[in-house]
Design a protein around this motif. Structure first.
Motif, PDB file in Angstrom:
ATOM      1  N   LEU A   1      -3.808 -21.622 -32.953  1.00 28.50           N
ATOM      2  CA  LEU A   1      -2.423 -22.097 -33.068  1.00 28.50           C
ATOM      3  C   LEU A   1      -2.387 -23.584 -32.733  1.00 28.50           C
ATOM      4  O   LEU A   1      -2.910 -24.017 -31.698  1.00 28.50           O
TER       5      LEU A   1
ATOM      6  N   SER B   1       0.037 -15.498 -41.015  1.00 27.75           N
ATOM      7  CA  SER B   1       0.227 -16.749 -40.297  1.00 27.75           C
ATOM      8  C   SER B   1       1.440 -16.627 -39.389  1.00 27.75           C
ATOM      9  O   SER B   1       2.250 -15.699 -39.531  1.00 27.75           O
TER      10      SER B   1
ATOM     11  N   ALA C   1      -4.610 -17.021 -30.329  1.00 31.61           N
ATOM     12  CA  ALA C   1      -5.027 -17.080 -31.733  1.00 31.61           C
ATOM     13  C   ALA C   1      -4.535 -15.824 -32.439  1.00 31.61           C
ATOM     14  O   ALA C   1      -4.083 -14.864 -31.802  1.00 31.61           O
TER      15      ALA C   1
ATOM     16  N   SER D   1       0.219 -21.549 -36.822  1.00 30.26           N
ATOM     17  CA  SER D   1      -1.182 -21.184 -37.050  1.00 30.26           C
ATOM     18  C   SER D   1      -1.814 -22.173 -38.035  1.00 30.26           C
ATOM     19  O   SER D   1      -1.151 -22.705 -38.941  1.00 30.26           O
TER      20      SER D   1
END
Length: 722
Positions: free
Chosen positions: A208, A27, A21, A42
């Motif tokens: 993700l 992003s 993550a 993401s």
């Protein structure tokens, strides 16, 4: 092992580089480097960029294809709408592209401030002032409430050595923090990826989303990802400190993690990538200043200890036995390592000076070291009781030990001792208190100053002192033990021989060079002016000229070889990559028209005399070129390997090689394993290499096989602090 220790060990093994993550202030796209297809994106990508990953993919794919074609390691770009900074790099078989909101930065003003700081940190006399100036600069540039310079000690405990702030957060100046606060895997990440930002400790990790066949995002190595989500334990640690945002920049000194520039704010706070990069420049400028100060200190101490070494060497050579000579100079023996006591012992003898333990205790210590191997011949500690099995060092005795085995056959040792130095350390909270809630370990909640008296340790041994001890051992082994009888007989003749050698060198340079030049010149004149000379006569004259030139080269090599033993050796940082490149360029004429495959790896810098080390590389590379000229396709590989105490350089070729049975003759003067008719040379080149390397404290070696090539290596020791 206790349950608390098991929990702490588990925490230190947490795989923080694969969180699966990211933080929400940016992003990420994860692409396949081969075809640039999307593997993961993401969950907040569309929210930040304004397009879906699929819709945005064609544009970023085109840009990345051009970047990959250019061969750059890192891709940086900026979108205009929205204003987003893009960073892309390949790691572990995946192309990770980061997108982070940016803001306008006045680059001219920023450049002016950075230039001024670089000048300031260089001109500041005291390192402490440079540390404080760095903390102030970072606090001003970033707007964080507090900026700390955090230095690691040899046990990886942290010490706040400088601080700047606006008073919102409590001062941590001079507080220490235990190594467990920044476990080993976190320090490893700091060494690899210098900058880390956490704008809000209360963030929700952004997962993700998989676009390819592989679904598990925790398989993505985010070591170099700026947006990587951090450990929940660390976020809890931040909240316990009363901080909701932080930024850390690693202080890397000579490739090693020296410390951190750590920033905190009470409230969430974001710093743009441009400002973070500028802060990294500031911190690395400080790192260069730290490195310069460290090298200067080590060099000054090394010079002083070299003087002491010389006096000890004199004392040993004048005594009947080397150990009696050392014991007869107690002040200098202790001064060499700044110790409080020392002992010299073998199977049958024991001599001590200063505050040394009793013979029984010393023999028990070296007996333990002999059984354990003591890393062959060397042992050093500033806490003997803590490191020895059972922790039962001599009660009330010394804590610091620096021990060297002189002879394994005689089991003789030279051991220095340092007494205990009691000091009071102020920690940021009780480092021994374990907070257990809900069945697991939690970060401590109090960072109030907690004082502890530290006992059982001596002052640490400086790298220059350790190097001086090793040098003394080398002198004992190589000079005193092996050549004591020879030195006694040859001492009187040495001065006379040196004078005769100088006279001989003068005679060569002034009396022999001129006749050789005359022979060459007149033979060439005779060839040019006498038009009626036959081919045989011209051949004879050419042989005379060539022989005179060869004799002149031999004279020059002899001069260089004889002068080298007395020439001063400088100790500068030498760029070995540059030297090899220069030598290859200088041999361009000899290699022209040949098919040579050069395999040149990255060569770590060395410490020594650049001119002499260039001669080493020239002789080795010239030999490789010369002895491979019979090959249709030549391969010459140049590489290096970092060792614990220096660098091993290597050059290998696929030439004529040599018979290992004659290896001992390789580095001798006038020793040739190939016929002079086949390969030109004076027979002094390898002997010159050996003498240069040994003058630098290193050694040379070679391996080969007939018609299968040869590999020559030379080892150069590192600076004491390296």
């Amino acid at each position: 092992m206790s349950g608390s220790q098991l929990d702490l060990d588990a925490c230190s093994r947490e795989p923080i580089h694969v969180p699966g993550a990211i933080q929400p202030h940016g992003s990420v796209l994860v692409l396949d480097p081969a075809d640039l297809n999307i593997l993961w994106a993401s969950a907040n990508f569309e929210e930040l960029i304004g397009q879906t990953p699929i819709g945005f993919h064609p544009m970023i794919k085109t840009a990345l294809r051009s970047w990959r074609a250019a061969g750059d390691s890192t891709y940086r770009a900026r979108l205009q709408n929205p204003d987003v900074h893009i960073l892309a790099q390949v790691h572990q078989g995946r192309l990770i592209v980061e997108f982070e909101p940016s803001a306008a930065v006045f680059h001219n003003e920023l450049l002016f401030r950075l230039t001024g700081f670089a000048q300031q940190v260089t001109a500041t006399k005291a390192l402490a002032d440079a540390l404080s100036a760095t903390a102030r600069m970072i606090a001003e540039m970033t707007g964080f409430d507090r900026a700390l310079v955090y230095r690691f000690d040899p046990d990886w405990n942290g010490h706040v050595v400088a601080e700047a702030g606006n008073g919102t957060l409590p001062s941590y100046l001079d507080l220490r923090f235990p190594a467990a606060d920044i476990p080993a895997q976190a320090r490893n990440l700091y060494s690899l990826n210098r900058i880390r930002l956490i704008p809000d400790a209360n963030y929700e990790p952004v997962p993700l989303i998989a676009f390819g066949e592989e679904r598990d995002a925790s398989a993505i190595d985010m070591t170099f990802t700026q947006l990587r989500s951090v450990s929940p334990v660390h976020l809890e640690y931040m909240r316990n400190m009363g901080t909701l945002s932080s930024m850390s920049i690693s202080v890397m000194v000579d490739g090693r993690l020296w410390g951190l520039l750590s920033c905190h704010s009470r409230d969430p706070h974001h710093v743009t990538s441009d400002i973070r990069e500028a802060c990294d420049f500031v911190v690395q400028s400080l790192a260069m200043r730290i490195s310069a100060d460290s090298r200067s200190e080590a060099a000054a101490l090394g010079v002083e200890l070299s003087r002491v070494h010389s006096k000890l060497l004199t004392a040993m050579t004048q005594a009947d036995r080397w150990d009696e000579g050392l014991a007869g100079a107690p002040t200098k023996l202790l001064e060499l390592t700044r110790a409080d006591g020392a002992a010299i012992l073998s199977k049958d003898t024991f001599l001590s000076v200063g505050e040394a333990p009793e013979e029984r205790e010393v023999r028990r210590l070296v007996g333990d070291l002999s059984q354990a191997g003591a890393v062959t011949d060397f042992y050093v500690t500033d806490s003997m009781a803590a490191e020895r099995s059972g922790g039962d060092g001599p009660a009330g005795g010394p804590c610091g030990v620096l021990a060297l085995r002189i002879s394994e056959v005689e089991d003789s040792w030279l051991v220095w001792f340092r007494q205990e130095v009691v000091k009071t350390v102020t920690w940021g909270g009780d480092p021994h208190k374990v907070v257990r809630e809900s069945g697991r370990i939690h970060p401590r909640k109090s960072f109030e100053a907690w004082r502890e008296m530290v006992r059982g340790r001596s002052a640490p041994w400086h790298p220059a002192e350790i190097a001086a001890a090793r040098d003394l051992r080398a002198s004992i082994v190589e000079i005193v033990l092996k050549k004591a009888e020879q030195l006694a007989r040859l001492a009187a003749d040495l001065q006379k021989s040196n004078k005769e050698l100088e006279a001989f060198s003068y005679s060569i340079s002034h009396d022999l060079r001129a006749p050789f030049r005359h022979i060459v010149g007149f033979s060439q004149l005779l060839t040019e002016r006498e038009k009626n000379l036959g081919e045989r006569s011209r051949h004879y004259l050419q042989m005379i000229s060539d022989s005179a030139l060869a004799a002149g080269e031999l004279v020059d090599d002899l001069l260089t070889f004889s002068h080298l033993g007395r020439a001063a050796i400088s100790a500068d940082r030498v760029d070995m990559n540059k030297l090899v490149a220069e030598v290859r360029l200088g041999l361009a004429e000899e290699t022209a028209g040949r098919s040579i495959l050069w395999e040149v790896g990255e060569l770590p810098a060395a410490t020594g005399d650049a001119t002499l080390l260039r001669q080493v590389w020239y002789n080795l590379i010239d030999n490789a070129v010369k002895y491979t000229r019979l090959q249709k396709e030549t391969r010459i590989a140049i590489s290096a390997t970092l060792m614990n105490d220096g660098v091993l350089y290597r050059i290998a070729d696929n030439g004529v090689g040599f018979d290992m049975a004659y290896k001992s003759k390789l580095f001798g003067v006038f020793q040739r394993l190939q016929r002079s008719e086949d390969f030109e040379g004076t027979g002094i080149g390898l002997a010159l290499i050996k003498r240069i390397v040994e003058r630098h404290g290193g050694n040379v070696d070679a391996m080969g096989a007939i018609n299968e090539g040869a590999c020559f290596t030379f080892f150069l020791p590192a600076l004491p602090e390296e």
